[in-house]
Design a protein around this motif. Structure first.
Motif, PDB file in Angstrom:
ATOM      1  N   ALA A 156       0.835  -1.206   0.000  1.00  0.00           N
ATOM      2  CA  ALA A 156       0.000   0.000   0.000  1.00  0.00           C
ATOM      3  C   ALA A 156       0.870   1.256   0.000  1.00  0.00           C
ATOM      4  CB  ALA A 156      -0.935  -0.015   1.201  1.00  0.00           C
ATOM      5  N   LEU A 208       2.440   1.663  -3.546  1.00  0.00           N
ATOM      6  CA  LEU A 208       1.491   2.143  -4.550  1.00  0.00           C
ATOM      7  C   LEU A 208       1.158   3.611  -4.325  1.00  0.00           C
ATOM      8  CD1 LEU A 208      -0.900  -0.948  -4.623  1.00  0.00           C
ATOM      9  CD2 LEU A 208       0.858  -0.362  -6.298  1.00  0.00           C
ATOM     10  N   ASP A 209       1.049   4.012  -3.065  1.00  0.00           N
ATOM     11  CA  ASP A 209       0.775   5.410  -2.752  1.00  0.00           C
ATOM     12  C   ASP A 209       1.956   6.291  -3.153  1.00  0.00           C
ATOM     13  OD1 ASP A 209      -0.862   7.519  -1.375  1.00  0.00           O
ATOM     14  OD2 ASP A 209       0.904   7.589  -0.063  1.00  0.00           O
ATOM     15  N   GLY A 260      -2.702   6.777 -10.304  1.00  0.00           N
ATOM     16  CA  GLY A 260      -4.061   7.301 -10.346  1.00  0.00           C
ATOM     17  C   GLY A 260      -4.811   6.803 -11.564  1.00  0.00           C
ATOM     18  N   ALA A 302      -2.342  -2.450  -8.282  1.00  0.00           N
ATOM     19  CA  ALA A 302      -2.020  -1.270  -9.089  1.00  0.00           C
ATOM     20  C   ALA A 302      -3.062  -1.053 -10.181  1.00  0.00           C
ATOM     21  CB  ALA A 302      -0.634  -1.428  -9.707  1.00  0.00           C
ATOM     22  N   ARG A 324      -6.175  -1.841 -10.119  1.00  0.00           N
ATOM     23  CA  ARG A 324      -7.407  -1.303  -9.530  1.00  0.00           C
ATOM     24  C   ARG A 324      -7.285   0.201  -9.312  1.00  0.00           C
ATOM     25  NH1 ARG A 324      -8.027  -6.580  -5.824  1.00  0.00           N
ATOM     26  NH2 ARG A 324      -9.710  -7.624  -6.985  1.00  0.00           N
ATOM     27  N   LEU A 325      -6.107   0.667  -8.912  1.00  0.00           N
ATOM     28  CA  LEU A 325      -5.899   2.107  -8.729  1.00  0.00           C
ATOM     29  C   LEU A 325      -5.930   2.839 -10.070  1.00  0.00           C
ATOM     30  CD1 LEU A 325      -3.045   2.148  -6.055  1.00  0.00           C
ATOM     31  CD2 LEU A 325      -5.404   2.901  -5.728  1.00  0.00           C
TER      32      LEU A 325
END
Length: 285
Positions: free
Chosen positions: A41, A44-45, A50, A69, A71-72
């Motif tokens: 997490a 990915l942040d 995005g 990733a 899904r984001l």
């Protein structure tokens, strides 16, 4: 006797070991995601993924972080998962399909040679416990840097130092002693190759990244017993199998028994909690 490190042989062996371990790494997926969930997490942040982004996942393995990733990035985004092992990429593709994610593609590729990717074609890049095993980390970092657009970010999860990762460093130490393996020389690949103070930052800087950050993420391995942890490592940790390859069957069995005995120190009435600390290293092109 002096053993000369041969990166070509090392990579051939690594590919073979992951071809063998692919099914187990996939099967242990829930344990892996529980263990690496917080670090994933954070990665990915930090990568800033995005909606609509094109994401490169280097040494993607069985694809847990690939799907996260995707899904984001959403339905208008795309994730390319690369790995040296086609077998393990098959499981990544399967995981994405089972998750209903249609925006993931896979590509068998050596992470040190990403020249086939168009320059500046990705908005973000990630690598979860993969970069540490590349013999030429600068080649890998340089290729990732080139594949990113200006301003794109690369974030990698790596182990910190051996003293903070007893669940793994204890087995490594036991196997190294029993197999009479020399300690890795500076710059050689291995689980802790980027964990020392300033090492990862320097590697990213040398490859041209800027605005580099390093976040520490406690990542204990939680299982019912030490024996479960040993079974997890024995079945799915390709690096350990590679180190054990010079021992005969009896020697390997003795090594695993000693590892089990040593790891029981991390058992408690609430279960096994193997010490593990990850670093999330991030840089911007």
């Amino acid at each position: 006797m002096t053993v000369t490190f041969d990166p070509k042989v090392y990579k051939q062996t690594t590919r073979a070991q992951w071809e063998d371990a692919a099914e187990a790494w996939h099967r242990w997926g829930p344990t892996i995601e529980d263990w690496l969930g917080d670090a994933t997490a954070a990665m990915l942040d930090a990568a800033g993924i995005g909606a609509g982004d094109r994401v490169l996942d280097v040494a993607a393995g069985a694809g847990g972080q690939t799907v996260a990733a995707a899904r984001l990035a959403g339905p208008s985004g795309h994730v390319l998962a690369t790995d040296i092992s086609p077998a393990i990429l098959g499981y990544a593709a399967r995981l994405a399909a089972e998750a209903g994610v249609s925006t993931v593609d896979t590509l068998e590729a050596d992470g040190e040679d990403l020249s086939g990717l168009d320059e500046g074609s990705f908005d973000a890049a990630i690598s979860r416990v993969g970069l540490i095993y590349f013999p030429d980390q600068q080649a890998a970092l340089g290729g990732i840097h080139r594949a990113l657009r200006p301003g794109g970010r690369f974030s990698a999860v790596v182990y910190s130092t051996p003293d903070r990762n007893g669940f793994f460093s204890i087995p490594v130490g036991i196997i190294r002693r029993r197999a009479e393996l020399p300690p890795p020389a500076p710059g050689q690949p291995g689980p802790f190759s980027l964990g020392g103070p300033g090492v990862a930052e320097q590697a990213f800087t040398t490859a041209g990244f800027h605005d580099i950050t390093v976040d520490v993420v406690p990542s204990p391995v939680r299982l019912p017993t030490a024996a479960d942890c040993v079974r997890f490592e024995r079945e799915s940790f390709g690096a350990l199998h590679q180190m054990l390859s010079s021992l005969d069957e009896a020697g390997r069995a003795a090594a695993w028994q000693e590892i089990t005995d040593q790891l029981t120190q991390f058992e408690a009435p609430t279960g096994f909690a193997g010490p593990c600390e990850m670093l999330v290293v991030t840089g911007t092109r």
